[in-house]
Design a protein around this motif. Structure first.
Motif, mmCIF file in Angstrom:
data_model
loop_
_atom_site.group_PDB
_atom_site.id
_atom_site.type_symbol
_atom_site.label_atom_id
_atom_site.label_comp_id
_atom_site.label_asym_id
_atom_site.label_seq_id
_atom_site.Cartn_x
_atom_site.Cartn_y
_atom_site.Cartn_z
ATOM 1 N N ASP A 73 0.834 -1.212 0.000
ATOM 2 C CA ASP A 73 0.000 0.000 0.000
ATOM 3 C C ASP A 73 0.866 1.258 0.000
ATOM 4 O OD1 ASP A 73 -2.238 -1.618 0.054
ATOM 5 O OD2 ASP A 73 -2.423 -1.547 2.252
ATOM 6 N N LEU A 74 1.910 1.269 0.803
ATOM 7 C CA LEU A 74 2.788 2.435 0.872
ATOM 8 C C LEU A 74 3.521 2.667 -0.451
ATOM 9 C CD1 LEU A 74 4.355 1.926 4.437
ATOM 10 C CD2 LEU A 74 2.566 3.557 3.772
ATOM 11 N N ALA A 75 4.034 1.585 -1.043
ATOM 12 C CA ALA A 75 4.774 1.713 -2.300
ATOM 13 C C ALA A 75 3.851 2.129 -3.444
ATOM 14 C CB ALA A 75 5.465 0.394 -2.626
ATOM 15 N N THR A 76 2.649 1.602 -3.458
ATOM 16 C CA THR A 76 1.680 1.984 -4.501
ATOM 17 C C THR A 76 1.314 3.447 -4.382
ATOM 18 O OG1 THR A 76 0.779 -0.269 -4.559
ATOM 19 C CG2 THR A 76 -0.596 1.490 -5.449
ATOM 20 N N GLU A 77 1.121 3.907 -3.157
ATOM 21 C CA GLU A 77 0.784 5.314 -2.933
ATOM 22 C C GLU A 77 1.949 6.233 -3.292
ATOM 23 O OE1 GLU A 77 -0.702 8.245 0.742
ATOM 24 O OE2 GLU A 77 -0.522 6.069 1.027
ATOM 25 N N ALA A 78 3.165 5.803 -3.003
ATOM 26 C CA ALA A 78 4.341 6.634 -3.271
ATOM 27 C C ALA A 78 4.658 6.724 -4.759
ATOM 28 C CB ALA A 78 5.552 6.072 -2.527
ATOM 29 N N SER A 79 4.358 5.672 -5.523
ATOM 30 C CA SER A 79 4.727 5.635 -6.938
ATOM 31 C C SER A 79 3.582 5.926 -7.889
ATOM 32 C CB SER A 79 5.308 4.260 -7.276
ATOM 33 O OG SER A 79 4.330 3.243 -7.074
ATOM 34 N N GLY A 80 2.367 5.658 -7.446
ATOM 35 C CA GLY A 80 1.231 5.801 -8.347
ATOM 36 C C GLY A 80 1.039 4.590 -9.247
ATOM 37 N N HIS A 81 1.823 3.540 -9.022
ATOM 38 C CA HIS A 81 1.714 2.291 -9.787
ATOM 39 C C HIS A 81 1.591 1.124 -8.821
ATOM 40 C CE1 HIS A 81 2.817 4.223 -13.625
ATOM 41 N NE2 HIS A 81 3.709 4.912 -12.918
ATOM 42 N N GLN A 82 0.998 0.044 -9.316
ATOM 43 C CA GLN A 82 0.858 -1.146 -8.501
ATOM 44 C C GLN A 82 2.226 -1.709 -8.161
ATOM 45 O OE1 GLN A 82 -2.002 -2.468 -7.183
ATOM 46 N NE2 GLN A 82 -0.623 -3.837 -6.067
ATOM 47 N N ALA A 83 2.463 -1.972 -6.890
ATOM 48 C CA ALA A 83 3.755 -2.488 -6.427
ATOM 49 C C ALA A 83 3.630 -3.952 -6.029
ATOM 50 C CB ALA A 83 4.253 -1.671 -5.242
ATOM 51 N N ILE A 84 4.713 -4.680 -6.243
ATOM 52 C CA ILE A 84 4.801 -6.088 -5.830
ATOM 53 C C ILE A 84 5.883 -6.178 -4.757
ATOM 54 C CG2 ILE A 84 5.313 -8.440 -6.558
ATOM 55 C CD1 ILE A 84 4.366 -7.693 -9.340
ATOM 56 N N VAL A 85 5.510 -6.658 -3.583
ATOM 57 C CA VAL A 85 6.433 -6.700 -2.452
ATOM 58 C C VAL A 85 6.635 -8.146 -2.020
ATOM 59 C CG1 VAL A 85 6.880 -5.927 -0.103
ATOM 60 C CG2 VAL A 85 5.675 -4.417 -1.706
ATOM 61 N N GLN A 86 7.883 -8.505 -1.782
ATOM 62 C CA GLN A 86 8.228 -9.843 -1.314
ATOM 63 C C GLN A 86 9.117 -9.732 -0.078
ATOM 64 O OE1 GLN A 86 10.160 -11.316 -4.795
ATOM 65 N NE2 GLN A 86 8.268 -11.950 -5.798
ATOM 66 N N LYS A 87 8.878 -10.616 0.881
ATOM 67 C CA LYS A 87 9.667 -10.637 2.096
ATOM 68 C C LYS A 87 10.941 -11.424 1.853
ATOM 69 C CE LYS A 87 9.476 -9.485 6.583
ATOM 70 N NZ LYS A 87 9.130 -8.141 7.089
ATOM 71 N N LEU A 88 12.084 -10.862 2.201
ATOM 72 C CA LEU A 88 13.363 -11.532 2.015
ATOM 73 C C LEU A 88 13.731 -12.331 3.254
ATOM 74 C CD1 LEU A 88 15.348 -8.662 0.246
ATOM 75 C CD2 LEU A 88 14.066 -10.540 -0.785
ATOM 76 N N GLY A 89 14.704 -13.208 3.096
ATOM 77 C CA GLY A 89 15.072 -14.118 4.174
ATOM 78 C C GLY A 89 15.564 -13.428 5.424
ATOM 79 N N LYS A 90 16.257 -12.283 5.303
ATOM 80 C CA LYS A 90 16.820 -11.584 6.459
ATOM 81 C C LYS A 90 15.879 -10.534 7.037
ATOM 82 C CE LYS A 90 21.618 -12.271 5.054
ATOM 83 N NZ LYS A 90 22.924 -11.620 4.759
#
Length: 367
Positions: A73-90
């Motif tokens: 939600d934060l990345a989509t709002e900041a960019s104006g485009h749909q964002a894909i977020v993935q959790k990394l191992g660390k």
């Protein structure tokens, strides 16, 4: 011997079997239905192309307590485009945003720093230009086209043109289904997806060639006998390699299923989905097409040959004559059932006769 091994031996000898060729219209119908569904899904939903193909930015953050959904939600709002977020191992996040240029990337980076409460300098940003992504896409299609051409040429030389056409149809069938599944599921298409697609095409081709090789051996000098038609010999070739196809498919699918369902689903390693879904769907479709599409299609094409039509008439006429006498056409071997280099009739009296496999190969070697 295990039950599966015993079944495989009986299938190979022709003692049991399933009429794949006789019921080919059912399999054709199923494949057409699946293909139409895949095409509709592709037309309606389209493919979710990754930034490698359409350009964009990838932001990698250090460890943060922000959840994946909130970060999206934060990345989509900041960019104006749909964002894909993935959790990394660390504990960090990989934030992917398409169609972002250099200037806008800096703005998004600073905004994400504030929203996620992490230092700006610790957020890594990688940019992919749309022109580079277009080149990657073009090279992928070019590689796929070259692969198809080479497959057709090889099979036409090693076997015959009918088998080359059938194999090409089967490969297109596998590609269409895999791409359609990607469209319906919405998984992202990345270079890993292309690698997986080419991998399953090679596997599908291997499985098809195994059946074709058995068919070529079994149909050697087929016109010198009047016991079986080409379709019947093709059906025995499928049954003879059926257990092998099942075994290789299951063994190949197990680790891929681990990547897809455990790695990508349970552990949340989303990047594994790129390649694992194409492998899983493609391997299953490839095994299906080699049995239910490629070989029945070869039989359909071959039965249109004048020699095969004449053979079929002779076989049916012999069976009709035997039935009129109240006998079975397979009760007594005739001279034309055994070419000169085959085993003598006396050696097989009292045994159930099977389609010739190589006519003279007496070593008992199995494929």
């Amino acid at each position: 011997m295990s039950r599966l091994g015993s079944l495989g031996a009986r299938l190979y000898r022709g003692e049991v079997g399933y009429d794949f060729i006789g019921k080919r219209k059912i399999w054709y119908g199923i494949s057409i239905l699946i293909t139409i569904t895949a095409i509709v899904g592709l037309a309606v939903s389209g493919l979710n192309m990754g930034i490698e193909f359409k350009g964009g930015a990838v932001f990698t953050t250090p460890k943060t307590s922000v959840s994946v959904s909130h970060a999206e939600d934060l990345a989509t709002e900041a960019s104006g485009h749909q964002a894909i977020v993935q959790k990394l191992g660390k504990g960090g996040l990989r934030i992917q945003i398409s169609e972002v240029d250099t200037a806008k990337s800096d703005q998004i980076k600073h905004q994400l720093s504030k929203d996620l409460n992490v230092p700006t300098e610790k957020i890594a940003a990688d940019l992919v230009g749309p022109s580079w992504g277009e080149q990657i896409a073009n090279k992928a299609w070019t590689g796929l086209g070259i692969f198809m051409v080479l497959v057709v040429i090889y099979l036409a030389i090693a076997f015959e043109w009918r088998m080359a056409i059938a194999a090409l149809v089967a490969l297109i069938h596998d590609i269409t289904i895999t791409v359609g599944i990607y469209a319906l599921v919405g998984f992202e298409v990345t270079p890993g997806t292309v690698i997986g697609l080419l991998t399953i095409l090679g596997y599908s081709l291997y499985d098809t060639v195994v059946v074709f090789d058995s068919l070529r051996e079994s149909a050697s000098d087929i016109t010198k006998q009047t016991r079986w038609t080409y379709s019947e010999i093709a059906n025995r070739s499928i049954n003879g390699t059926l257990v092998r196809s099942i075994n290789t498919t299951v063994v190949a699918l197990l680790p891929v299923a681990g990547l897809l369902f455990i790695g990508g689903g349970v552990l949340g390693a989303g990047m594994l989905n790129d390649i694992s879904l194409s492998l899983f769907v493609g391997l299953a479709a490839g095994a299906y097409s080699s049995i239910f599409i490629a070989t029945p299609l070869v039989a359909d094409l071959k039965e249109r040959d004048p020699q095969m039509k004449a053979l079929k008439k002779r076989v049916l006429a012999k069976r009709a004559a035997a039935a009129a006498k109240g006998e079975s056409a397979e009760d007594e071997p005739s001279d034309d059932d055994f070419p000169e280099d085959a085993a003598p009739a006396a050696a097989v009296v009292g045994q159930r006769q099977q389609p010739p496999r190589g006519h003279g190969r007496t070593s008992g070697k199995r494929r």
